[in-house]
Each structure stands twice: as structure tokens, then as C-alpha cells.
Design an enzyme around this catalytic site. Structure first.
Site: not given
Ligand code: BES
Ligand code: MN
Ligand code: ZN
Length: 460
Positions: A240, A314
Site C-alpha cells: 500500500k 477475503r
Molecule cells: N483492508 C483493506 C480495505 C480497506 C482499505 C478498508 C481502506 C478500509 C479502508 C483491504 O485489505 C484492501 O486492501 N482491499 C483492497 C482490495 C483491492 C486490492 C481489490 C482495496 O480496497 O483497495
Molecule cells: Mn489489504
């Protein structure tokens, strides 16, 4: 019912419409103060009132503004009181209807919440609530304590709350309520067939684990709660960016809600056979990290191609959900900070609700409104499902489309739900983004009170 202490000041809750009636019931001293200060029950306005014996601070009145009736009072109307009132004891006066009593006492208690692990409270002495002690007050207290547990867990940074610490909290909860507890840790996950939990968590030197609690009589309806317990989400190798990583200590928010809810259910002795499953991991970067392009076999047997290691929630939930259905439960509920896309769609305050039964979905939305713990339904849209296809595996963990990310998260999870399983999925934020009474910037325990209410209405 508890008689308020002699030194306990009554708090009157007054709407603008009820102001004339309220004034008429006051003695001359109090009426004089109210008119001198030009008090018209403006929303959030608080006044201390004298009595005829000369005590200048004998009672409190809280304005509720244009609220059409007291029944519409929600907890946040009163959440500012503990910080606004002078040190002392207080109680909500009047024979309030149960729902108003509940919201008022809940609001006070949620307003008291502070996260004090790393520094002392600004001042230790505080205004204090005497509760009425009836069923509504007890429920408010139980919910506030459960929400505090959830909030504390989310607020605790990852250096002090890794998978092992989350396990200790859950084990302690089980011990306090006579629940059975077990954990499957590290490489045991491979022999016990939780390959996705292992893959996501293996790059961290803090071993991944699958945590389980069981409680209640076998004869009761079987309810299984599953919570995403990613103690820190760096994104893995598809790392990230800094701004997106900053809040990722809260990526175990789903687990925190599941544990808070479990505590509330066990404390009230809910007639349920409760099971809680938490995959607890840290999504870290390392030479043994799982990679984009890897294909992993899941507990359920499906092969999963990793399109992005940041879609880790997931993955761990897929294995936990497979296990969740092993005893044919009456209801499976998962809680997860699953997608940023759910926040783009609904903002931070409105968790997304996915459910394979529209009647349940409607009833949850309605109860969320009543409880002031709202949710909003999003569809499990069948027509998008094929976008999760992979060229070499049964499924990809992300879609190639940049649209409807919250729906894809939910559709991915649905691949691990067996036909006939009643299933609810909450994609929640677990965080207050702006400062308000009762909602300080930091953790928020979303859908906890809603689910306790729902389970109470449906199963008792
Ligand atoms: N934990 C994150 C989702 C998230 C991000 C929740 C910001 C709350 C605030 C999750 O693991 C994630 O990174 N999801 C990605 C999925 C994508 C790679 C398909 C996302 O939402 O960008
Ligand atoms: Mn994630
Ligand atoms: Zn995550």
C-alpha cells in the site's frame, strides 16, 4: 429499579415543542434562569437549573431542538453530557419509554469512552451517571462495555496487538464466560488445512492463527460469527502507499466487532449456540511472502489465483467461512474491513450489508435505523460474478474491473458459501473520521448493537 442517590441531579430532556410545558412545571427560580438565559431547548444546549432551596445547580436541562418527539432521541444527542457537566452524579429524570432510556444511558456511556492506554486522562474526576437499573439501562451498559472492548482493540496499534495478542484477548473472553477456546497456530494451519490463512500470514514473524470460541447449549440455534483479524495490513508485496497504510492497525476491526458482540451475547445469556472464528494474521512483506500470480488451494478446495496480495481479507475469510459451515449453522455472519470501495460508495459511517436473504437484509436495515447503528444494503450482483475468473485457477482474488470493488469482495466470499447457508456479510470501516461527541476520531464499534438486537428479536 434503582432509586437515584440523594445527591444525584436529574437531567431533563426537552424538545422545543415541549418547552412551554416544561417551563410551566418549573419553580420561579428555575424559570427566571431559563428566561434570563433565553433558553429555548436549542439542540445540544445544556443548562444547570437552581431549586427553590437555593441550590444553583440542582438539575440539568438538555435541549433537543426540533426533534418531533422524544421517541426520536438517539444516543448522540446526549453523548456530549459527560464532558459538559460539572463533576457529580446525574440521572435521566422522567419515566422515559424503554427505547429512550436505552438511547440516553447508552449515549452517556459511549460519550465517556476514551482510549487511555498510552497516556493519562486529562482530568480524573468526571460527571457520573446513575442508571435506572431496569432492562433498558442494563442493555445500554452491556452495549457500552462491549463497544469499549471493540474500540480498544481497534485503537491499539499493531506493535501491541498482533495475532498472539488478539488470541490472548479472545482466550480471556472465553475464560470469563466459560466458553471453549482453541487456536491453530503457524505451520499447524497447513496440517489442519487452512492454507489461505497461512499464506497471508506467513511472512510476518508473528505467526498467523485461526482462533475459535464456542459457547452455549448445543440445543440452541447455531450462530457463527467470523471476523477479519488482519492485525496490520501493509498490502503485502503489492504494498500500500503510505497514506493508505497509515490506518491499517484497524484492519482487525471485523474481529473486534465479532468479539465485542460475542461478549454482549454471552453476558446477557443469549439462547444461542455461539461460535466465533477469527483468522488472525499480519499481512507483511518478506522473502517468504505470498506473491501476485501465486495460485493457492483453499480449504474448500477451490484454487485461487492471487491478483493482488492486498486483497488478503477475503482470502483469510474464505478459509474461515468454509470452516464456519462445518456444523451446518442456522446463520453465518462475517464482519470485515474488507474494501476501500465500500467507503467510496457509502462513506465511513455506513457499513455495507450483503445478505443472501432479502427479508433478513430489510429487517437489518430497519433495526439499524431504530438502534442508531445503521447499515445499507448492496447487491450480490450475479452478473458481475464471472469477472472474478482466472485463466489458470478456479477464481482470482480480485476482478480486472476497477468498478464495484465492495461487490467483488462480497462475491468472492460468496464462492465459499454453500447453497442453503444463511449468510450476512458486513463490509465496515470501524473508524470515526471526524470528531463528534461520543464519536472521537478513532475506533468505532459498528453493527455490534444492531446484531445483538437482531439476534435478540429473532432468537431471543
Ligand atoms: N483492508 C483493506 C480495505 C480497506 C482499505 C478498508 C481502506 C478500509 C479502508 C483491504 O485489505 C484492501 O486492501 N482491499 C483492497 C482490495 C483491492 C486490492 C481489490 C482495496 O480496497 O483497495
Ligand atoms: Mn489489504
Ligand atoms: Zn485488509
Amino acid at each position: 429499579m434503582v432509586i437515584p442517590h440523594a445527591n444525584s441531579r436529574p437531567i431533563w430532556l426537552v424538545t422545543e415543542a415541549a418547552m412551554p410545558r416544561f417551563l410551566a412545571a418549573q419553580g420561579p427560580a428555575s424559570r427566571a434562569v431559563l428566561s434570563a438565559q433565553n433558553f429555548n431547548a436549542e439542540r445540544h444546549r445544556v443548562m444547570l437549573l437552581p431549586n427553590e432551596a437555593g441550590d444553583p445547580t440542582a438539575a440539568v436541562v438538555l435541549g433537543l431542538g426540533e426533534l418531533a418527539s422524544l421517541e426520536l432521541l438517539r444516543w448522540w444527542h446526549v453523548a456530549g453530557l459527560p464532558d459538559k457537566l460539572p463533576v457529580g452524579r446525574y440521572h435521566f429524570a422522567d419515566a422515559l419509554p424503554d427505547s429512550v432510556r436505552y438511547q440516553s444511558e447508552l449515549g452517556w456511556r459511549l460519550g465517556e469512552y476514551r482510549y487511555l492506554r498510552y497516556r493519562a486522562a486529562p482530568s480524573s474526576a468526571r460527571a457520573q451517571l446513575d442508571s435506572l437499573g431496569n432492562e433498558a439501562s442494563e442493555r445500554a451498559k452491556r452495549h457500552a462495555v462491549a463497544c469499549s472492548l471493540t474500540r480498544d482493540l481497534i485503537n491499539t496499534p499493531a506493535n501491541d496487538l498482533g495475532p498472539a495478542e488478539l488470541e490472548a484477548v479472545m482466550q480471556d473472553l472465553a475464560l470469563r464466560h466459560g466458553a471453549m477456546f482453541r487456536s491453530i497456530v503457524g505451520d499447524e494451519l497447513l496440517t489442519a488445512n487452512f492454507p489461505l490463512v497461512h499464506a497471508v500470514g506467513r511472512a510476518s514473524d508473528r505467526a498467523p492463527r485461526l482462533l475459535e470460541l464456542r459457547w452455549g447449549s448445543e440445543d440452541h440455534p447455531r450462530i457463527t460469527l467470523v471476523g477479519k483479524g488482519v492485525c496490520f495490513d501493509s498490502g503485502g508485496l503489492d504494498l500500500k502507499p503510505a497514506a493508505a497504510m497509515l490506518l491499517m492497525k484497524k484492519d482487525m476491526g471485523g474481529a473486534a466487532v465479532a468479539l465485542g458482540l460475542a461478549q454482549a451475547l454471552m453476558q446477557r445469556g443469549a439462547p444461542l449456540r455461539l461460535r466465533v472464528l477469527i483468522p488472525a494474521v499480519e499481512n507483511a512483506v518478506g522473502s517468504n511472502a505470498f506473491r501476485p500470480g501465486d495460485v493457492l488451494r483453499s480449504r474448500r478446495g477451490l484454487s485461487v489465483e492471487i491478483g493482488n496480495t492486498d486483497a488478503e481479507g477475503r482470502l483469510v475469510l474464505a478459509d474461515a467461512l468454509a470452516e464456519a459451515q462445518s456444523d451446518r449453522p442456522d446463520l453465518v455472519v462475517d464482519f470485515a474491513t474488507l474494501t476501500g470501495a465500500a467507503r467510496v460508495a457509502l462513506g465511513p459511517e455506513l457499513p455495507a450489508l450483503f445478505c443472501n436473504d432479502p427479508v433478513v437484509s430489510q429487517s437489518l436495515q430497519h433495526l439499524g435505523d431504530l438502534e442508531a447503528d445503521p447499515v445499507w444494503p448492496l447487491p450480490l450482483w450475479d452478473a458481475y460474478d464471472d469477472e472474478l475468473s482466472s485463466r489458470i485457477a478456479d477464481i482470482n482474488n480480485v476482478s480486472s474491473s476497477s468498478f464495484s470493488g465492495a461487490i467483488f469482495g462480497a462475491l468472492f466470499l460468496r464462492r465459499f458459501i454453500e447453497p442453503g447457508t444463511a449468510w450476512i456479510h458486513f463490509d465496515l470501516y470501524g473508524w470515526n473520521a471526524r470528531e463528534r461527541p461520543g464519536r472521537p476520531v478513532g475506533a468505532d464499534a459498528q453493527v455490534l448493537r444492531l446484531m445483538d438486537r437482531y439476534l435478540a428479536e429473532r432468537f431471543g
